[in-house]
Enzyme design. Structure first.
Site, PDB file in Angstrom:
ATOM      1  N   GLU A   1      14.308  11.112  14.072  1.00 57.55           N
ATOM      2  CA  GLU A   1      15.625  10.972  13.437  1.00 57.55           C
ATOM      3  C   GLU A   1      15.392  10.296  12.098  1.00 57.55           C
ATOM      4  O   GLU A   1      14.811   9.213  12.043  1.00 57.55           O
ATOM      5  CB  GLU A   1      16.569  10.120  14.296  1.00 57.55           C
ATOM      6  CG  GLU A   1      17.042  10.792  15.568  1.00 57.55           C
ATOM      7  CD  GLU A   1      17.862  12.038  15.333  1.00 57.55           C
ATOM      8  OE1 GLU A   1      18.364  12.242  14.216  1.00 57.55           O
ATOM      9  OE2 GLU A   1      17.991  12.835  16.278  1.00 57.55           O
TER      10      GLU A   1
ATOM     11  N   ASN B   1      17.437  -0.869  10.570  1.00 60.04           N
ATOM     12  CA  ASN B   1      18.874  -0.958  10.285  1.00 60.04           C
ATOM     13  C   ASN B   1      19.773  -1.044  11.511  1.00 60.04           C
ATOM     14  O   ASN B   1      20.925  -1.452  11.382  1.00 60.04           O
ATOM     15  CB  ASN B   1      19.306   0.194   9.361  1.00 60.04           C
ATOM     16  CG  ASN B   1      19.185   1.527  10.029  1.00 60.04           C
ATOM     17  OD1 ASN B   1      18.276   1.748  10.819  1.00 60.04           O
ATOM     18  ND2 ASN B   1      20.103   2.423   9.739  1.00 60.04           N
TER      19      ASN B   1
ATOM     20  N   CYS C   1      22.057   5.595   8.421  1.00 55.30           N
ATOM     21  CA  CYS C   1      21.629   6.978   8.171  1.00 55.30           C
ATOM     22  C   CYS C   1      22.838   7.900   8.086  1.00 55.30           C
ATOM     23  O   CYS C   1      22.766   8.963   7.494  1.00 55.30           O
ATOM     24  CB  CYS C   1      20.684   7.426   9.262  1.00 55.30           C
ATOM     25  SG  CYS C   1      21.343   7.118  10.894  1.00 55.30           S
TER      26      CYS C   1
ATOM     27  N   GLU D   1      18.917  12.915  20.710  1.00 53.49           N
ATOM     28  CA  GLU D   1      18.898  11.631  21.406  1.00 53.49           C
ATOM     29  C   GLU D   1      20.258  11.369  22.033  1.00 53.49           C
ATOM     30  O   GLU D   1      21.258  11.949  21.635  1.00 53.49           O
ATOM     31  CB  GLU D   1      18.603  10.503  20.413  1.00 53.49           C
ATOM     32  CG  GLU D   1      17.248  10.647  19.759  1.00 53.49           C
ATOM     33  CD  GLU D   1      16.754   9.329  19.208  1.00 53.49           C
ATOM     34  OE1 GLU D   1      16.327   8.492  20.013  1.00 53.49           O
ATOM     35  OE2 GLU D   1      16.807   9.132  17.991  1.00 53.49           O
TER      36      GLU D   1
ATOM     37  N   GLY E   1      13.429   6.662  11.416  1.00 51.84           N
ATOM     38  CA  GLY E   1      13.012   5.976  10.192  1.00 51.84           C
ATOM     39  C   GLY E   1      13.106   6.913   9.012  1.00 51.84           C
ATOM     40  O   GLY E   1      13.926   7.832   9.001  1.00 51.84           O
TER      41      GLY E   1
HETATM   42  P1  NAD Z   1      10.293   3.512   7.863  1.00 49.05           P
HETATM   43  O1  NAD Z   1       9.957   4.940   8.010  1.00 49.05           O
HETATM   44  O2  NAD Z   1       9.704   2.748   6.756  1.00 49.05           O
HETATM   45  O3  NAD Z   1       9.880   2.721   9.177  1.00 49.05           O
HETATM   46  C1  NAD Z   1      10.344   3.108  10.451  1.00 49.05           C
HETATM   47  C2  NAD Z   1       9.346   2.641  11.485  1.00 49.05           C
HETATM   48  O4  NAD Z   1       8.120   3.384  11.328  1.00 49.05           O
HETATM   49  C3  NAD Z   1       8.967   1.178  11.361  1.00 49.05           C
HETATM   50  O5  NAD Z   1       8.818   0.615  12.638  1.00 49.05           O
HETATM   51  C4  NAD Z   1       7.621   1.243  10.645  1.00 49.05           C
HETATM   52  O6  NAD Z   1       6.813   0.124  10.873  1.00 49.05           O
HETATM   53  C5  NAD Z   1       7.025   2.490  11.249  1.00 49.05           C
HETATM   54  N1  NAD Z   1       5.965   3.111  10.462  1.00 49.05           N
HETATM   55  C6  NAD Z   1       5.750   3.023   9.129  1.00 49.05           C
HETATM   56  N2  NAD Z   1       4.671   3.752   8.773  1.00 49.05           N
HETATM   57  C7  NAD Z   1       4.203   4.328   9.902  1.00 49.05           C
HETATM   58  C8  NAD Z   1       3.117   5.213  10.182  1.00 49.05           C
HETATM   59  N3  NAD Z   1       2.294   5.659   9.225  1.00 49.05           N
HETATM   60  N4  NAD Z   1       2.942   5.616  11.460  1.00 49.05           N
HETATM   61  C9  NAD Z   1       3.772   5.208  12.430  1.00 49.05           C
HETATM   62  N5  NAD Z   1       4.804   4.354  12.233  1.00 49.05           N
HETATM   63  C10 NAD Z   1       5.018   3.933  10.977  1.00 49.05           C
HETATM   64  O7  NAD Z   1      11.899   3.422   7.863  1.00 49.05           O
HETATM   65  P2  NAD Z   1      12.814   2.120   7.670  1.00 49.05           P
HETATM   66  O8  NAD Z   1      12.763   1.738   6.238  1.00 49.05           O
HETATM   67  O9  NAD Z   1      12.483   1.096   8.712  1.00 49.05           O
HETATM   68  O10 NAD Z   1      14.251   2.694   8.042  1.00 49.05           O
HETATM   69  C11 NAD Z   1      15.101   3.273   7.113  1.00 49.05           C
HETATM   70  C12 NAD Z   1      15.146   4.769   7.323  1.00 49.05           C
HETATM   71  O11 NAD Z   1      15.530   5.071   8.658  1.00 49.05           O
HETATM   72  C13 NAD Z   1      16.172   5.459   6.448  1.00 49.05           C
HETATM   73  O12 NAD Z   1      15.614   6.588   5.826  1.00 49.05           O
HETATM   74  C14 NAD Z   1      17.268   5.876   7.439  1.00 49.05           C
HETATM   75  O13 NAD Z   1      18.002   6.995   7.062  1.00 49.05           O
HETATM   76  C15 NAD Z   1      16.488   6.119   8.668  1.00 49.05           C
HETATM   77  N6  NAD Z   1      17.344   6.034   9.845  1.00 49.05           N
HETATM   78  C16 NAD Z   1      17.673   7.198  10.489  1.00 49.05           C
HETATM   79  C17 NAD Z   1      18.500   7.170  11.592  1.00 49.05           C
HETATM   80  C18 NAD Z   1      18.844   8.446  12.320  1.00 49.05           C
HETATM   81  O14 NAD Z   1      19.156   8.374  13.484  1.00 49.05           O
HETATM   82  N7  NAD Z   1      18.798   9.601  11.675  1.00 49.05           N
HETATM   83  C19 NAD Z   1      19.001   5.962  12.068  1.00 49.05           C
HETATM   84  C20 NAD Z   1      18.651   4.802  11.381  1.00 49.05           C
HETATM   85  C21 NAD Z   1      17.808   4.854  10.275  1.00 49.05           C
END
Ligand code: NAD
Length: 477
Positions: free
Chosen positions: A245, A147, A279, A457, A223
């Site tokens: 995060e 995102n 997020c 961060e 994520g």
């Molecule tokens: P996601 O958890 O599906 O993926 C995030 C990253 O993790 C991707 O690069 C993905 O390929 C990787 N990944 C997936 N499975 C993994 C595993 N088993 N081991 C290691 N890496 C793995 O999240 P998304 O759908 O890409 O992002 C959306 C989420 O991110 C939302 O929940 C949002 O709230 C969160 N987010 C949080 C912040 C914050 O700073 N708090 C900022 C932006 C987004």
């Protein structure tokens, strides 16, 4: 095919993935490498080998590299912003704004490289001096979501380099375009071989292997909650440093004494800009009785006028949802909210535009309770719900009644309530008369409870994760 960057060389893979424009699914931006476990192994080895020399590089070398990267990003902010809008679906001004922020982040951390902190203290024992210094942690794995395809990588990569670490960067599957462009800029800026490596591909392959690799000293992840939980468990088993995060269910409290225009502007921006895919999005609008009806009416009028279309079209205020799976998830939550008794005040449906894209109307629920699924779980789309409350005390209780704790906002003209809220909101970030989303790049970012784990961060607080403290005792005789 756009290749990986491993040990200073561009390296193709057998398989590639298409990068599709969510505003127009006929538009394939490019194909990007899909890495194997061997690619991860090679990238980690390259970073591991480079760690000792980069760890000893001078502050001037690090400053020069980061400053050059920042300058290049800022010079190309329009092009990068366009690519971002094309692959992720943010509007063009949002995309350019995010690219600009990435440039500023590199500039900030260029300065940080010149400010290595340390302390010299008197020992409690005679003739001994004590020094407390910071050292890089080694090779870090950087795993990012889709995102914020350039800002989040920037706010992890820049401090990692500034504090002397080497990197293996694994971007989200949906947004390899910005990641590749950033990697190219870092490479062209003269990063030494192996110090920065890009491995694109699946989280379950590349991400998982990075987390499990013994030569990766730390993981910085942003994520979803579930992936974060898996990562922290794995990191604990390997005694790795980890920073997470994750999600949010951010409240925006609107009190009777709020300025209505300010409240509506904060709610529309916080809940719907970037298609609500932030997020820090204001997904729970907690509104006190006296202003409730006027607020809802003004919101519906604003949403009806919001221009939703191709992210790169001039004047568009909200682009599409990022992909088909996220759209299905958004619609699932909308249907569930209706089933649980929430009333749809606006939106709730997909619609067509000139190009085939994932367009969803900005969606506002009213008459919701804080116990409904729509107010407990993160949707991550252009969906917000209004929760009616009696007064400030109830508003604060509801705001804090969530498993998350990222950002918490209040719209009020009462200094007393603003002050009390600032002190009692259970969140890592508090906003007064501002949207819950939208932060500065030079100060810490992060949350409490299920939203975050580990050190903060951004800003100079980033050093808490990217360095390790050493205490040295010197007997001077
Ligand atoms: P996601 O958890 O599906 O993926 C995030 C990253 O993790 C991707 O690069 C993905 O390929 C990787 N990944 C997936 N499975 C993994 C595993 N088993 N081991 C290691 N890496 C793995 O999240 P998304 O759908 O890409 O992002 C959306 C989420 O991110 C939302 O929940 C949002 O709230 C969160 N987010 C949080 C912040 C914050 O700073 N708090 C900022 C932006 C987004």
């Amino acid at each position: 095919m756009k290749p990986n960057l491993i040990a200073g060389e561009w390296r193709t893979t057998q398989d590639a993935q298409a990068n599709i424009n969510p505003s127009d699914t006929n538009d394939i931006i490019d194909h990007y490498a899909l890495s194997t476990l061997q690619d991860v192994e090679d990238a980690v080895q390259a970073a591991h080998v480079a760690a000792s020399s980069w760890g000893k590089s001078t502050p001037q070398q690090r400053f020069d590299l980061l400053d050059k990267i920042g300058t290049e990003i800022l010079a190309r902010k329009d092009e990068l912003g366009n690519l971002l809008a094309r692959e992720e679906g943010k509007t063009l001004p949002e995309g350019i704004g995010e690219a600009t922020r990435a440039g500023h982040i590199f500039k900030f951390f260029a300065g940080e490289a010149l400010r290595p902190s340390g302390e010299k203290m008197a020992s409690v024992r005679p003739g001994i001096e004590v020094e407390i210094t910071r050292e890089p942690i080694g090779t870090v794995g950087i795993i990012t979501p889709w995102n914020f395809p350039i800002a989040i990588p920037a706010w992890k990569i820049a401090p990692a380099l500034a504090y002397g670490n080497t990197i293996v960067f694994k971007p989200a599957e949906l947004v390899p375009g910005c990641a590749w462009a950033l990697a190219d800029i870092i490479h062209q800026s003269g990063v030494p071989k192996g110090v920065f490596n890009l491995v694109m591909g699946k989280g379950t392959v590349v991400g998982k292997a990075l987390v499990a690799h013994p030569d990766v000293a730390g993981i910085s992840f942003t994520g979803s909650i579930q992936t974060g939980k898996d990562i922290v468990t794995a990191c604990a088993a390997f005694q790795k440093k980890v920073q997470l995060e994750m999600g949010g269910k951010n409240p925006l409290v609107i009190l009777d004494d709020a300025d209505l225009d300010t409240a509506v502007a904060c709610a529309v921006n916080g809940a719907f800009f970037s298609t609500g895919q932030r997020c820090t999005a204001s997904s729970r609008l907690i509104v006190s009785e006296g202003i409730h009806d006027r607020f809802v009416e003004a919101m519906v009028n604003k949403l009806a006028a919001l221009k939703v279309d191709d992210a790169r079209m001039p004047g568009v205020e909200m682009g599409p949802v990022v992909d088909e799976a996220q759209l299905a998830k958004d619609l699932h939550y909308i249907q569930q909210a209706v089933r649980e008794g929430a009333r749809l005040a606006f939106g709730g449906q997909t619609f067509e535009r000139k190009t085939p894209g994932f367009f969803l109307a900005p969606t506002l629920f009213v008459e919701t309770t804080n116990e409904m699924t729509i107010n407990r779980e993160e949707v991550f789309g252009p969906v917000a719900s209004v929760i009616r409350v009696k007064d400030y005390e109830e508003a604060l209780f509801v705001a804090n009644d969530t498993p998350f704790g990222l950002s918490s906002g209040i719209c009020t003209t009462s200094l007393k309530h603003a002050h009390h809220f600032k002190n009692h909101a259970k969140a890592g970030m508090v906003m007064v008369n501002l949207p819950t989303a939208g932060v500065d790049y030079h100060v810490p970012f992060g949350g409490t409870k299920a939203s975050s784990y580990g050190a903060r961060e951004q800003g100079s607080h980033a050093k808490e994760f990217y360095t390790i403290v050493k205490t040295t005792y010197i007997f001077a005789g």
